[in-house]
Design a protein around this motif. Structure first.
Motif, PDB file in Angstrom:
ATOM      1  N   ALA A 179       0.858  -1.186   0.000  1.00 46.71           N
ATOM      2  CA  ALA A 179       0.000   0.000   0.000  1.00 46.71           C
ATOM      3  C   ALA A 179       0.890   1.230   0.000  1.00 46.71           C
ATOM      4  CB  ALA A 179      -0.923   0.020   1.217  1.00 46.71           C
ATOM      5  N   VAL A 180       0.302   2.373  -0.288  1.00 42.65           N
ATOM      6  CA  VAL A 180       0.968   3.668  -0.139  1.00 42.65           C
ATOM      7  C   VAL A 180       0.087   4.529   0.761  1.00 42.65           C
ATOM      8  CG1 VAL A 180       1.661   5.805  -1.289  1.00 42.65           C
ATOM      9  CG2 VAL A 180       2.242   3.592  -2.303  1.00 42.65           C
ATOM     10  N   LEU A 181       0.709   5.099   1.794  1.00 43.51           N
ATOM     11  CA  LEU A 181       0.034   5.966   2.752  1.00 43.51           C
ATOM     12  C   LEU A 181       0.325   7.416   2.407  1.00 43.51           C
ATOM     13  CD1 LEU A 181      -1.391   6.517   5.537  1.00 43.51           C
ATOM     14  CD2 LEU A 181       0.896   6.265   6.572  1.00 43.51           C
ATOM     15  N   PHE A 182      -0.718   8.232   2.262  1.00 43.21           N
ATOM     16  CA  PHE A 182      -0.571   9.652   1.949  1.00 43.21           C
ATOM     17  C   PHE A 182      -0.852  10.490   3.195  1.00 43.21           C
ATOM     18  CE2 PHE A 182      -1.438   7.710  -2.156  1.00 43.21           C
ATOM     19  CZ  PHE A 182      -0.503   8.328  -2.972  1.00 43.21           C
ATOM     20  N   VAL A 183       0.077  11.400   3.490  1.00 42.70           N
ATOM     21  CA  VAL A 183      -0.035  12.241   4.682  1.00 42.70           C
ATOM     22  C   VAL A 183       0.414  13.660   4.335  1.00 42.70           C
ATOM     23  CG1 VAL A 183       0.441  10.269   6.181  1.00 42.70           C
ATOM     24  CG2 VAL A 183       2.324  11.757   5.494  1.00 42.70           C
ATOM     25  N   GLY A 184       0.297  14.565   5.302  1.00 42.20           N
ATOM     26  CA  GLY A 184       0.826  15.913   5.157  1.00 42.20           C
ATOM     27  C   GLY A 184      -0.219  16.954   4.804  1.00 42.20           C
ATOM     28  N   GLY A 185       0.172  18.204   4.954  1.00 37.75           N
ATOM     29  CA  GLY A 185      -0.727  19.304   4.640  1.00 37.75           C
ATOM     30  C   GLY A 185      -1.128  19.339   3.182  1.00 37.75           C
ATOM     31  N   GLY A 186      -0.240  18.893   2.298  1.00 43.11           N
ATOM     32  CA  GLY A 186      -0.583  18.843   0.881  1.00 43.11           C
ATOM     33  C   GLY A 186      -1.679  17.827   0.601  1.00 43.11           C
ATOM     34  N   THR A 187      -1.651  16.714   1.322  1.00 38.83           N
ATOM     35  CA  THR A 187      -2.722  15.727   1.180  1.00 38.83           C
ATOM     36  C   THR A 187      -4.058  16.319   1.592  1.00 38.83           C
ATOM     37  OG1 THR A 187      -1.232  13.843   1.491  1.00 38.83           O
ATOM     38  CG2 THR A 187      -3.549  13.489   2.020  1.00 38.83           C
ATOM     39  N   ALA A 188      -4.060  17.044   2.713  1.00 38.35           N
ATOM     40  CA  ALA A 188      -5.299  17.680   3.169  1.00 38.35           C
ATOM     41  C   ALA A 188      -5.794  18.705   2.159  1.00 38.35           C
ATOM     42  CB  ALA A 188      -5.072  18.338   4.530  1.00 38.35           C
ATOM     43  N   LEU A 189      -4.873  19.470   1.565  1.00 39.25           N
ATOM     44  CA  LEU A 189      -5.269  20.497   0.608  1.00 39.25           C
ATOM     45  C   LEU A 189      -5.846  19.876  -0.663  1.00 39.25           C
ATOM     46  CD1 LEU A 189      -5.369  23.541   0.047  1.00 39.25           C
ATOM     47  CD2 LEU A 189      -3.073  23.346  -0.947  1.00 39.25           C
ATOM     48  N   ILE A 190      -5.195  18.831  -1.178  1.00 31.07           N
ATOM     49  CA  ILE A 190      -5.696  18.170  -2.389  1.00 31.07           C
ATOM     50  C   ILE A 190      -7.055  17.536  -2.132  1.00 31.07           C
ATOM     51  CG2 ILE A 190      -5.290  16.278  -4.003  1.00 31.07           C
ATOM     52  CD1 ILE A 190      -3.654  18.825  -4.536  1.00 31.07           C
ATOM     53  N   LEU A 191      -7.248  16.962  -0.957  1.00 31.67           N
ATOM     54  CA  LEU A 191      -8.560  16.409  -0.609  1.00 31.67           C
ATOM     55  C   LEU A 191      -9.642  17.476  -0.689  1.00 31.67           C
ATOM     56  CD1 LEU A 191      -7.780  14.093   2.450  1.00 31.67           C
ATOM     57  CD2 LEU A 191      -8.719  13.371   0.250  1.00 31.67           C
ATOM     58  N   SER A 192      -9.320  18.690  -0.199  1.00 30.95           N
ATOM     59  CA  SER A 192     -10.329  19.753  -0.190  1.00 30.95           C
ATOM     60  C   SER A 192     -10.579  20.311  -1.585  1.00 30.95           C
ATOM     61  CB  SER A 192      -9.899  20.879   0.757  1.00 30.95           C
ATOM     62  OG  SER A 192      -8.779  21.585   0.259  1.00 30.95           O
ATOM     63  N   ILE A 193      -9.562  20.264  -2.462  1.00 30.38           N
ATOM     64  CA  ILE A 193      -9.703  20.845  -3.802  1.00 30.38           C
ATOM     65  C   ILE A 193     -10.286  19.840  -4.791  1.00 30.38           C
ATOM     66  CG2 ILE A 193      -8.456  21.807  -5.781  1.00 30.38           C
ATOM     67  CD1 ILE A 193      -6.403  22.930  -3.803  1.00 30.38           C
ATOM     68  N   LEU A 194      -9.730  18.624  -4.816  1.00 31.48           N
ATOM     69  CA  LEU A 194     -10.069  17.643  -5.855  1.00 31.48           C
ATOM     70  C   LEU A 194     -10.738  16.376  -5.331  1.00 31.48           C
ATOM     71  CD1 LEU A 194      -6.778  17.856  -7.979  1.00 31.48           C
ATOM     72  CD2 LEU A 194      -8.960  18.991  -8.440  1.00 31.48           C
TER      73      LEU A 194
END
Length: 379
Positions: free
Chosen positions: A305-320
């Motif tokens: 698996a690949v785990l995604f973390v970080g502020g960029g992950t949160a930002l992309i979730l909110s945008i796309l």
């Protein structure tokens, strides 16, 4: 009756001192059933500014001196042109130590003796496949250097001892270890069979770490750091809003952050739809991240698996939305809950459940001491 262990040990705080935001985790509130967080933008100006700086507990403050430099915290003053944190050796800078000390004080930790756990990007934490003792010790020394508040305000936390961990490794600890110290059964089973990749989308950088089976080591040739971060995404949005509306200068960063969250931009008091600008910039940013992932992971078919973390992950979730991550990895994708806090939570878990009680002991502290870790965990 013996003493309570907690009475003999320092309070653990995990602080992800990033280029964009300082995220802190003070632990798990069992009564409320939630994590205790601090969130402070990494924004300060050189020197002393005539601003109203009021912390969350109502005390005025926000100006600091350290060695021969002075800084004013700019969080909340959107029009102040703050210092760019994307400098070489930000982790070893007076600016970094000032921002960290301000964040800890504003979290209500005034005069509290701490075991502070912070992090470094993969390329700074490791050298030739092993923890870089020189860099880690330099980071410890930086945060051990005194900082003084100028003017009224709460006292600063007492950083008595420190630990430093690779930021992406911290995120894996967060996934593996639950708030009570028990292992997450699904993650434990997964890592027992296959390596797991961690992709940390940060402010300045993107980190990739591949954790070996049973958490025995890191595959160093599959891990690394690239200077692709969400601050670049924000820069791009700012430049395009400036061009679209024929502005004289790029809008202030806090306004751009709001535009990315809401896809609206207030201009002369009127809201403008900037959704197309924000989404296009986000997709271009993801394309850069994808190139780096492919360079390190290939098609990733050998990972569990690949785990995604970080502020960029949160930002992309909110945008796309979460579907956007399919463009980065087509296999099993895990997105950390509240991904912007994953590193800070993992740092707290490391300091609480991995580091020995002796390491966190209050007694015989002397000068602030460092600890470093490999990724191996005892079951």
């Amino acid at each position: 009756m013996g003493k309570n262990v907690q009475d003999e040990t320092l309070r653990v705080v995990g602080t992800d001192d990033g280029h964009d935001t300082i995220k802190s985790c003070m632990g798990w509130d069992a009564a409320a059933g939630k994590w205790l967080y601090g969130y402070h933008k990494s924004r300060a100006v050189q020197g002393l500014e005539q601003v109203m700086a009021v912390s969350r507990n109502g005390s005025a403050g926000g100006a600091y001196a350290t060695q021969d430099q002075r800084f004013t915290i700019a969080d909340g003053q959107s029009l102040l042109r703050s210092l760019d944190t994307r400098m070489d050796n930000y982790a070893l800078s007076p600016l970094n130590r000032t921002l960290v000390n301000h964040a800890l004080a504003d979290c209500g930790l005034a005069d509290t003796p701490l075991y502070l756990v912070t992090g470094l990007p993969v390329d700074q934490y490791y050298r030739n496949g092993a923890p870089d003792a020189e860099m880690i010790d330099a980071k410890i020394a930086n945060l051990a250097t005194p900082v003084q508040r100028i003017g009224a305000g709460p006292g600063l936390a007492a950083i008595v001892k420190q630990g430093v961990i690779s930021e992406a490794i911290a995120a894996f600890y967060d996934a593996l270890i639950q708030h009570d110290g028990k292992f997450d059964e699904q993650i434990e089973k997964l890592i027992s069979r296959r390596p797991v990749g961690v992709v940390d989308l940060g402010g300045k950088t993107t980190d990739i770490v591949v954790i070996a089976e049973n958490v025995r080591s890191v595959y160093s040739d599959r891990s690394g750091t690239v200077n692709v971060g969400v601050l670049q995404l924000l820069d791009k949005v700012a430049e395009r809003i400036k061009a679209e509306f024929q502005l004289n200068a790029n809008p202030p960063l806090p306004y751009i952050e709001e535009a990315c969250r809401t896809k609206k931009f207030e201009l002369f008091g009127e809201e403008k739809d900037v959704g197309a600008i924000v989404e296009a910039a986000a997709r271009e940013y993801l394309a850069q991240v994808q190139n780096f992932i492919v360079s390190k992971l290939g098609d990733g078919s050998d990972l569990g698996a690949v785990l995604f973390v970080g502020g960029g992950t949160a930002l992309i979730l909110s945008i796309l939305g979460s579907d956007a991550f399919a463009s980065l990895y087509k296999g099993r994708r895990l997105i950390a809950p509240e991904p912007e806090y994953a590193n800070a939570r993992g740092m707290w878990k490391y300091g609480t459940f991995v580091v020995s009680l002796e390491e966190r002991a209050v007694l015989a502290t002397g000068q602030p001491k460092a600890s470093r870790t490999t990724v191996a965990l005892a079951s």
